[in-house]
Design a protein around this motif. Structure first.
Motif, short mmCIF file in Angstrom:
data_model
loop_
_atom_site.label_atom_id
_atom_site.label_comp_id
_atom_site.label_asym_id
_atom_site.label_seq_id
_atom_site.Cartn_x
_atom_site.Cartn_y
_atom_site.Cartn_z
N THR A 1 0.83 -1.20 0.00
CA THR A 1 0.00 0.00 0.00
C THR A 1 0.87 1.25 0.00
N VAL A 2 1.89 1.27 0.84
CA VAL A 2 2.81 2.40 0.89
C VAL A 2 3.51 2.58 -0.46
N MET A 3 3.92 1.48 -1.08
CA MET A 3 4.58 1.55 -2.38
C MET A 3 3.64 2.10 -3.44
N ALA A 4 2.38 1.69 -3.39
CA ALA A 4 1.40 2.19 -4.36
C ALA A 4 1.21 3.69 -4.20
N LEU A 5 1.18 4.16 -2.95
CA LEU A 5 1.08 5.60 -2.71
C LEU A 5 2.30 6.32 -3.26
N ALA A 6 3.49 5.77 -3.01
CA ALA A 6 4.72 6.40 -3.48
C ALA A 6 4.75 6.50 -5.00
N ALA A 7 4.25 5.47 -5.69
CA ALA A 7 4.25 5.47 -7.15
C ALA A 7 3.24 6.46 -7.72
N ALA A 8 2.09 6.58 -7.06
CA ALA A 8 1.02 7.42 -7.61
C ALA A 8 1.06 8.86 -7.13
N ARG A 9 1.58 9.08 -5.90
CA ARG A 9 1.55 10.42 -5.32
C ARG A 9 2.92 10.86 -4.81
N PRO A 10 3.89 10.99 -5.70
CA PRO A 10 5.20 11.46 -5.23
C PRO A 10 5.14 12.84 -4.61
N ASP A 11 4.14 13.64 -4.99
CA ASP A 11 3.97 14.97 -4.40
C ASP A 11 3.64 14.87 -2.92
N LEU A 12 2.75 13.96 -2.56
CA LEU A 12 2.36 13.77 -1.17
C LEU A 12 3.54 13.24 -0.36
N ILE A 13 4.27 12.31 -0.94
CA ILE A 13 5.46 11.78 -0.26
C ILE A 13 6.46 12.89 0.00
N ALA A 14 6.73 13.70 -1.01
CA ALA A 14 7.74 14.76 -0.88
C ALA A 14 7.31 15.82 0.13
N ASP A 15 6.03 16.14 0.14
CA ASP A 15 5.55 17.24 1.00
C ASP A 15 5.36 16.83 2.45
#
Length: 319
Positions: A123-137
């Protein structure tokens, strides 16, 4: 002295309207929020040890300054526990969207540390792949335990041993049947030995734990698996087999990442964690000896200590 914690239960709405049950522990004004995603056939209580540990102020074992209490947000993944299945086709990408909703609706401000076990790590990996903006912010650190970036289905891999390919076809047929006959399968399961009787604990321990796993930890996992609806047990299996985020984790490369796996993990063996490190060269790998897939229950402090480290880094980075 430990600090008293507060606890609240509420609902997060997924993008398709599915209601997700969320449990928050710790003070609302904590310097960091830890968001934890559980694995297939489990529920948010899989992280109970870590929630209790991380929501109490305590000095770090290595003598570093304590972080203060952490706010811990756990939730039942879609179709598990008290969360609805929703009307969307189930996929790991959908779980990544759910995780984004949980972060945005429960922790709109401040640094966030993410932890994922098994399907929760995916799930975390899927978020990282789809929402790099959210990860970065927002994301200041990630723990991935007993998980994989893909290649879990042996059926389409000629290099996989024949035994594993045959086993893959058998499992696919079994879960496909259970998905088509979920209500009937539920009735059949109701007549089988419960999570504390017969061969049930023996089988759970054999396939999910190490040989020295304490019985309370084994029973805790057995109860969660037994309580998981057959629709989720069978329905999520194809999504796990289709999961493939190899080469899509660029958003995590510059973050503190802890990868933890049991040496005897049968579901996501050590090789899967090593492949994660090949993609995330700054990540730290810990292989816990004589431990199985349910590492967060079998050796809870091993997981808690890595989460504590990541939370400490997040607080230091925000000052």
């Amino acid at each position: 002295m430990p600090v008293a914690t507060s606890r609240s239960t509420f609902t997060v709405t997924g993008h398709d309207g599915a209601a997700l049950a969320v449990y928050a522990d710790g003070p609302d004004d904590a310097p960091v929020t830890l968001v934890l995603a559980h694995g297939w056939t489990l529920d948010a209580t899989a992280w109970q040890h870590q929630a209790e540990d991380l929501t109490r102020s305590r000095a770090a074992a290595d003598g570093a300054e304590p972080t203060g209490a952490v706010r811990v947000v756990r939730y039942d993944q879609r179709g598990h526990g008290r969360s609805e299945g929703g009307g969307s086709r189930w996929s790991i990408d959908l779980l990544g969207q759910d995780l984004a909703a949980v972060i945005e609706q429960t922790a709109p401000n401040g640094p966030v540390v993410l932890g994922g076990h098994s399907m929760g790590g995916m799930t975390v990996m899927a978020l990282a792949a789809a929402r790099p903006d959210l990860i970065a912010d927002r994301v200041a650190g990630v723990l991935l335990t007993s998980t994989s970036a893909g290649q879990l289905d042996p059926r389409g891999r000629p290099e996989a041993p024949l035994r594993l390919r045959i086993q893959g076809h058998a499992q696919s047929a079994f879960f496909g049947y259970c998905a088509r006959t979920a209500e009937r399968s539920e009735r059949i399961r109701a007549h089988l030995p419960g999570p504390e009787r017969g061969v049930n604990p023996f089988l759970v321990k054999r396939y999910l734990y190490g040989p020295q796993a304490p019985r309370p930890a084994v029973l805790a996992g057995a109860r969660m698996i037994h309580d998981c609806p057959m629709a989720a047990v069978a329905g999520w299996y194809p999504a796990l087999m289709l999961h493939d985020k190899a080469g899509a984790l660029e958003a995590l490369r510059e973050l503190p990442v802890e990868v933890v796996v049991g040496s005897g993990d049968r579901l996501t063996p050590v090789a899967h964690s090593r492949r994660l490190l090949a993609e995330l060269p700054r990540a730290a790998l810990h292989i816990e000896p004589d431990c199985g897939h349910m590492l967060l229950l079998e050796r809870p402090e091993v997981v808690s200590s890595r989460l504590r480290k990541l939370c400490r880094i997040a607080v230091q980075g925000s000052n």
